[in-house]
Scaffold this active site. Sequence first.
Site, PDB file in Angstrom:
ATOM      1  N   GLU A   1      26.774  64.739  36.336  1.00 59.35           N
ATOM      2  CA  GLU A   1      26.942  63.792  37.448  1.00 59.35           C
ATOM      3  C   GLU A   1      28.120  64.150  38.345  1.00 59.35           C
ATOM      4  O   GLU A   1      29.247  64.336  37.887  1.00 59.35           O
ATOM      5  CB  GLU A   1      27.135  62.370  36.918  1.00 59.35           C
ATOM      6  CG  GLU A   1      27.275  61.337  38.030  1.00 59.35           C
ATOM      7  CD  GLU A   1      27.172  59.899  37.547  1.00 59.35           C
ATOM      8  OE1 GLU A   1      27.424  58.990  38.352  1.00 59.35           O
ATOM      9  OE2 GLU A   1      26.830  59.691  36.365  1.00 59.35           O
TER      10      GLU A   1
ATOM     11  N   LYS B   1      22.002  56.651  37.226  1.00 61.77           N
ATOM     12  CA  LYS B   1      21.801  55.384  36.541  1.00 61.77           C
ATOM     13  C   LYS B   1      20.340  55.286  36.162  1.00 61.77           C
ATOM     14  O   LYS B   1      19.456  55.376  37.025  1.00 61.77           O
ATOM     15  CB  LYS B   1      22.176  54.207  37.459  1.00 61.77           C
ATOM     16  CG  LYS B   1      22.926  53.098  36.773  1.00 61.77           C
ATOM     17  CD  LYS B   1      24.241  53.581  36.266  1.00 61.77           C
ATOM     18  CE  LYS B   1      25.023  52.462  35.612  1.00 61.77           C
ATOM     19  NZ  LYS B   1      25.674  52.974  34.414  1.00 61.77           N
TER      20      LYS B   1
END
Length: 421
Positions: A231, A247
């Site tokens: 990420e 997410k």
Amino acid sequence: MLHAGAVVDHCPLPPIGRPPGAPAGCHARHHALSAFRWHQGDPDDPAELVAEFLADNGLSVRSLGRTGDKYRTIGDGEICGASLYVSADAGAVMAGGVIGSRSPVPGIPDVYAVVYRHARDVTPSGDMSGDPWHPSPDHPSADRPSDRPQPWNLGPWRESWTRDEHAAAVEQVRAAIARGDVYQVNIVGHGSASYTGDPGPALRRVAALAGARYGGVLAGDGWAIATASPETLVEVRDGRVVTRPIKGTRPATAAGRRELLGSVKERAEHVMIVDLERNDLARLPGTGPVRVDELFAVREWSGLWQAESVVSADLDPGVGLADLLRAVCPGGSVTGAPKLAALDRIAALEPVGRGVSMGALGWIGHDHLDLGLTIRTVAVDGSRAHVWAGGGITIDSDPVAEVEEAAAKTGPVRAALRGGR
């Protein structure tokens, strides 16, 4: 001039693996020139102090929107860039939020930066000579057990909370959301295991996990951090600032992909964090407009599907590193919304501090900046290995499913540490 509390080491340890986020062209050429350390409780603003240190070493961190030279010569070699690590606690300090429970790895600084130059005589970063567990004569270490390291052995894991305690924390977050205190909170658990022997190969296995966009190892005296993070917390390149929040997680199967794409709960949670990240970038002075370039794209990380979006904006040339760190740290995808209210809940619920996890770790060059979020990250401190994992909680979260998701995230990291895939 750095203020009291900030420590600069002009003879830092050589790398024991590729620094996270470092350009491929620099591989095996890194020679550590100097290092900066800041611990929670030290005086002054860590964002300003680390920016000052990097600027003094020739990196263009006072004006990130301008493109600099790829290399710059200072002193005895070409400065190719620097590793930068910011802990979750340091991020909370920068954001003006509440700091959580005590870190289980207090010996690791909360902000750590290492400036590297290119040198012909540096040993390849896959070589363990000169690391904290095999010190050179110039870098003695009290943690060195003997001239011949013991074989690597990892003991049983000790968890910060039971499955029932984790599920109860999820219920407490849902209750806080129902009261209107928060919209979403990311809660994180911690596990640690004793070890003997040389951790270097195990750390490099973690860094090599599939999908590790920021795979690498950063080490200090008697400690090391290995990350397999996929990420992007923040990237600056060619005058543009980008964040890529992740997410939503499911097993990397056809059924898992369909379930993730069809989950109303996961999409709502994801969009909420995208909005938070848009707001974070909009806080940067003179920057904008902020746009969502990609929304809820499903990508694979080490046997898991994860939903990722891309949020970006044109960066004002005058924005500096300190401004950027204060705007994006700690990352919204690992705190929640609103960010400061979520930090309050995190501090109240998590029994063990986040330590090196849920922070920032990556590379600052002359022409770009690229910091990953320290998820899928492990720390070793001379006697124990530490891992963290969690997930975002919304009003619709199922406590049992959240416990299972956290276990799925930490599974590949623990397997890599032990020696499996």
